[in-house]
Design an enzyme around this catalytic site. Structure first.
Site, PDB file in Angstrom:
ATOM      1  N   GLY A  79      -4.968   1.349  23.811  1.00  0.00           N
ATOM      2  CA  GLY A  79      -4.183   0.761  22.711  1.00  0.00           C
ATOM      3  C   GLY A  79      -2.850   1.456  22.529  1.00  0.00           C
ATOM      4  N   GLY A 123       0.177   0.030  20.306  1.00  0.00           N
ATOM      5  CA  GLY A 123       0.022  -0.207  18.871  1.00  0.00           C
ATOM      6  C   GLY A 123       0.578   0.938  18.037  1.00  0.00           C
ATOM      7  N   LEU A 124       0.456   0.786  16.728  1.00  0.00           N
ATOM      8  CA  LEU A 124       0.926   1.807  15.780  1.00  0.00           C
ATOM      9  C   LEU A 124       0.299   3.166  16.087  1.00  0.00           C
ATOM     10  CD1 LEU A 124       2.256   2.500  12.946  1.00  0.00           C
ATOM     11  CD2 LEU A 124       0.105   1.767  11.937  1.00  0.00           C
ATOM     12  N   VAL A 125      -1.033   3.209  16.204  1.00  0.00           N
ATOM     13  CA  VAL A 125      -1.736   4.481  16.396  1.00  0.00           C
ATOM     14  C   VAL A 125      -1.573   4.991  17.829  1.00  0.00           C
ATOM     15  CG1 VAL A 125      -4.008   5.596  16.398  1.00  0.00           C
ATOM     16  CG2 VAL A 125      -3.397   4.003  14.568  1.00  0.00           C
ATOM     17  N   SER A 178     -11.897   3.254  10.127  1.00  0.00           N
ATOM     18  CA  SER A 178     -10.980   2.826   9.058  1.00  0.00           C
ATOM     19  C   SER A 178     -11.627   3.112   7.709  1.00  0.00           C
ATOM     20  CB  SER A 178     -10.729   1.329   9.195  1.00  0.00           C
ATOM     21  OG  SER A 178     -10.169   0.817   8.001  1.00  0.00           O
ATOM     22  N   SER A 179     -10.797   3.303   6.685  1.00  0.00           N
ATOM     23  CA  SER A 179     -11.347   3.565   5.345  1.00  0.00           C
ATOM     24  C   SER A 179     -12.065   2.338   4.776  1.00  0.00           C
ATOM     25  CB  SER A 179     -10.247   4.026   4.394  1.00  0.00           C
ATOM     26  OG  SER A 179      -9.256   3.035   4.275  1.00  0.00           O
ATOM     27  N   CYS A 180     -11.871   1.166   5.382  1.00  0.00           N
ATOM     28  CA  CYS A 180     -12.532  -0.037   4.842  1.00  0.00           C
ATOM     29  C   CYS A 180     -14.017  -0.105   5.211  1.00  0.00           C
ATOM     30  CB  CYS A 180     -11.801  -1.303   5.257  1.00  0.00           C
ATOM     31  SG  CYS A 180     -12.016  -1.704   6.963  1.00  0.00           S
ATOM     32  N   TYR A 191     -14.326  -6.796  10.055  1.00  0.00           N
ATOM     33  CA  TYR A 191     -13.688  -5.632  10.671  1.00  0.00           C
ATOM     34  C   TYR A 191     -14.499  -4.374  10.353  1.00  0.00           C
ATOM     35  CZ  TYR A 191      -9.926  -2.223  11.552  1.00  0.00           C
ATOM     36  OH  TYR A 191      -9.176  -1.171  12.003  1.00  0.00           O
ATOM     37  N   LYS A 235     -16.365  -1.724  12.886  1.00  0.00           N
ATOM     38  CA  LYS A 235     -16.023  -0.293  12.917  1.00  0.00           C
ATOM     39  C   LYS A 235     -17.253   0.580  12.618  1.00  0.00           C
ATOM     40  CE  LYS A 235     -11.705  -0.240  14.101  1.00  0.00           C
ATOM     41  NZ  LYS A 235     -11.288   0.439  15.351  1.00  0.00           N
ATOM     42  N   ASN A 255      -5.027   3.920   4.998  1.00  0.00           N
ATOM     43  CA  ASN A 255      -3.999   2.932   5.394  1.00  0.00           C
ATOM     44  C   ASN A 255      -2.824   3.654   6.066  1.00  0.00           C
ATOM     45  OD1 ASN A 255      -5.700   1.443   3.635  1.00  0.00           O
ATOM     46  ND2 ASN A 255      -4.036   0.034   3.182  1.00  0.00           N
ATOM     47  N   HIS A 262       0.100  -5.334   7.317  1.00  0.00           N
ATOM     48  CA  HIS A 262      -0.366  -4.608   6.133  1.00  0.00           C
ATOM     49  C   HIS A 262       0.758  -4.551   5.099  1.00  0.00           C
ATOM     50  CE1 HIS A 262      -3.328  -3.038   9.092  1.00  0.00           C
ATOM     51  NE2 HIS A 262      -4.129  -3.160   8.057  1.00  0.00           N
ATOM     52  N   ASP A 294      -6.347  -9.419  -3.923  1.00  0.00           N
ATOM     53  CA  ASP A 294      -6.038  -8.005  -4.184  1.00  0.00           C
ATOM     54  C   ASP A 294      -6.773  -7.088  -3.210  1.00  0.00           C
ATOM     55  OD1 ASP A 294      -4.216  -7.925  -6.241  1.00  0.00           O
ATOM     56  OD2 ASP A 294      -5.735  -7.818  -7.828  1.00  0.00           O
TER      57      ASP A 294
HETATM   58  O1  GFB Z   1      -2.346  -3.545   3.352  1.00  0.00           O
HETATM   59  P1  GFB Z   1      -3.144  -4.727   2.962  1.00  0.00           P
HETATM   60  O2  GFB Z   1      -2.834  -6.003   3.652  1.00  0.00           O
HETATM   61  O3  GFB Z   1      -4.682  -4.516   3.166  1.00  0.00           O
HETATM   62  O4  GFB Z   1      -2.942  -4.997   1.368  1.00  0.00           O
HETATM   63  P2  GFB Z   1      -5.911  -3.730   2.474  1.00  0.00           P
HETATM   64  C1  GFB Z   1      -2.994  -3.978   0.428  1.00  0.00           C
HETATM   65  C2  GFB Z   1      -2.648  -4.518  -0.955  1.00  0.00           C
HETATM   66  O5  GFB Z   1      -1.277  -4.916  -0.999  1.00  0.00           O
HETATM   67  C3  GFB Z   1      -3.451  -5.755  -1.402  1.00  0.00           C
HETATM   68  C4  GFB Z   1      -1.133  -6.195  -1.580  1.00  0.00           C
HETATM   69  O6  GFB Z   1      -3.785  -5.633  -2.768  1.00  0.00           O
HETATM   70  C5  GFB Z   1      -2.445  -6.892  -1.202  1.00  0.00           C
HETATM   71  O7  GFB Z   1      -2.704  -8.002  -2.037  1.00  0.00           O
HETATM   72  N1  GFB Z   1       0.102  -6.837  -1.117  1.00  0.00           N
HETATM   73  C6  GFB Z   1       1.160  -7.175  -1.904  1.00  0.00           C
HETATM   74  C7  GFB Z   1       0.393  -7.240   0.129  1.00  0.00           C
HETATM   75  N2  GFB Z   1       2.082  -7.793  -1.193  1.00  0.00           N
HETATM   76  C8  GFB Z   1       1.647  -7.849   0.081  1.00  0.00           C
HETATM   77  C9  GFB Z   1       2.236  -8.390   1.271  1.00  0.00           C
HETATM   78  O8  GFB Z   1       3.319  -8.932   1.318  1.00  0.00           O
HETATM   79  N3  GFB Z   1       1.487  -8.227   2.434  1.00  0.00           N
HETATM   80  C10 GFB Z   1       0.275  -7.606   2.427  1.00  0.00           C
HETATM   81  N4  GFB Z   1      -0.393  -7.470   3.585  1.00  0.00           N
HETATM   82  N5  GFB Z   1      -0.303  -7.123   1.282  1.00  0.00           N
HETATM   83  C11 GFB Z   1      -6.729  -3.728   4.914  1.00  0.00           C
HETATM   84  C12 GFB Z   1      -7.909  -4.326   5.620  1.00  0.00           C
HETATM   85  O9  GFB Z   1      -6.994  -3.896   3.571  1.00  0.00           O
HETATM   86  O10 GFB Z   1      -6.596  -2.354   5.133  1.00  0.00           O
HETATM   87  C13 GFB Z   1      -8.056  -3.878   6.996  1.00  0.00           C
HETATM   88  O11 GFB Z   1      -7.869  -5.727   5.510  1.00  0.00           O
HETATM   89  C14 GFB Z   1      -7.757  -2.405   7.203  1.00  0.00           C
HETATM   90  O12 GFB Z   1      -9.355  -4.148   7.386  1.00  0.00           O
HETATM   91  C15 GFB Z   1      -6.547  -1.927   6.432  1.00  0.00           C
HETATM   92  O13 GFB Z   1      -8.841  -1.613   6.858  1.00  0.00           O
HETATM   93  C16 GFB Z   1      -6.361  -0.435   6.476  1.00  0.00           C
HETATM   94  O14 GFB Z   1      -5.582  -2.297   2.241  1.00  0.00           O
HETATM   95  O15 GFB Z   1      -6.386  -4.480   1.275  1.00  0.00           O
END
Ligand code: GFB
Length: 338
Positions: A35, A38-40, A132-134, A161, A165, A190, A204, A294
């Site tokens: 990988g 990618g980012l990591v 991942s923390s999820c 996911y 993991k 994250n 993200h 959220d």
């Molecule tokens: O980073 P994110 O997409 O994923 O979203 P998770 C984090 C928070 O940011 C959520 C809000 O509450 C979103 O609703 N948010 C606000 C946004 N605006 C935006 C936007 O424009 N784009 C995005 N993407 N979010 C992920 C997991 O969860 O975390 C993966 O789905 C993985 O599996 C990753 O583990 C680290 O933090 O919620």
């Protein structure tokens, strides 16, 4: 001595013992970074090169599909890597996870199963698996200790996911138990940094916000639409910090237990939005689209295990976001995406 303190001392001593037992990698050892684009993976390559490793092997997705068992076995049989960093994964933000659960579970299970089995079969000295923390329960007590794994229901937006993991973690532990391999698993919070995915739909939150505020600034847009309520909390770790932690653990940790990697502090999404807005220099309004999810309300990692081993994050959030934004501008990331 208080029972909890005593327990903590025993845990710390056993971690120190495993740290002492682990071997550092020869600078000429053959290291496969799965990988690497990618980012990591790209951060791992930078960190390995800086640390003086000279025999790093990589394959693009086009050259080697890690979901293809025969192709993976052929690659390991021919290359015989000494060490493997398993950073290849199907990843994405909250909407990508929610809308493509089949791809997230299939791709990740296949990649993990093939690479871990090949690492065992072809005698890899040590493998580091990135989780991942999820993986932790949606309503886990905060900050989240490693022991909370499999103690409650998962967050629904990324259960597929998370299950994949968790399977990867359990595979590493099962192989260690049955075959005596050294396959360690780390759980990053994250992440953000250079070579992230900046796509508006699938990224993200942190890269999405950099892109949205940047474009709104250059287009003089009156408002930026963000997702959800802005009330959840997230912890953000710069990927160069993560790469340093991975190298550190690869060379110092052989324990059976998973290790959280984070900063130990989190921020509300609203605060993150204000911070990025200011760093980018956007002066318009923020609008919250509450029809978007959220996700989990909070997922702050407890990083005491990692601290006890001797590692802490170095890059403050504001500095990390500024350098990432500068990198985006240098690389003309947003212009090239339009
Ligand atoms: O980073 P994110 O997409 O994923 O979203 P998770 C984090 C928070 O940011 C959520 C809000 O509450 C979103 O609703 N948010 C606000 C946004 N605006 C935006 C936007 O424009 N784009 C995005 N993407 N979010 C992920 C997991 O969860 O975390 C993966 O789905 C993985 O599996 C990753 O583990 C680290 O933090 O919620």
């Amino acid at each position: 001595m208080h029972i909890q303190k005593r327990l903590w001392l025993v845990i710390s001593i056993s971690f120190m013992a495993s740290a002492a037992a682990a071997q550092s990698m020869a600078r000429t050892a053959k290291i496969f970074v799965a990988g690497h684009r990618g980012l990591v993976g790209s951060a791992l390559i930078r960190a390995l090169r800086t640390a003086g490793f000279t025999n790093i092997i990589t394959r693009s997705h086009h050259e080697l599909d890690l979901r293809d068992q025969q192709a993976v076995f052929n690659f390991f049989a021919a290359q015989r890597p000494d060490y493997v960093f398993l950073a290849a994964a199907k990843v994405g933000g909250i909407l990508a996870n929610r809308d493509h659960p089949a791809e997230f579970i299939y791709d990740n299970l296949m990649i993990e199963a093939n690479v871990i089995q090949a690492a065992y079969r072809f005698g890899v000295k040590k493998l580091l698996f990135l989780g991942s923390s999820c993986i932790y329960p949606r309503m886990a007590p905060q900050p989240i200790c490693e022991e909370y794994l499999l103690t409650g229901e998962l967050e629904t937006t990324n259960y597929a996911y998370a299950i994949a993991k968790i399977a990867g973690i359990k595979m590493c532990q099962a192989y260690n138990e049955q075959y005596g391999t050294k396959f360690i698993s780390v759980m990053p919070t994250n992440l953000y940094g250079p070579y992230d995915n900046f796509d508006e739909q699938s990224s993200h939150v942190l890269p999405a916000l950099l892109r949205k505020f940047h474009l709104a600034k250059v287009q003089n847009a009156p408002e930026v639409v963000l997702w959800g309520t802005g009330t959840p909390y997230r912890e953000f770790l710069h990927v160069d910090d993560l790469a340093q932690a991975c190298l550190f653990l690869m060379e110092s940790y052989d324990g059976a237990e998973i290790i959280n990697i984070g900063t130990g502090t989190d921020v509300q999404i609203r605060e993150l939005a204000e911070l990025i807005k200011e760093l980018v220099g956007y002066t318009g309004e923020i609008v919250w689209d509450t029809s978007k999810p959220d996700g989990t309300p909070r997922k702050l990692l407890n990083v005491e295990r990692l601290r006890a081993l001797g590692w802490t994050a170095q890059i403050p959030l504001q500095e990390g976001i500024s350098t990432t934004y500068a990198w985006c501008n240098e690389q003309r990331v947003f212009e090239r995406m339009n």
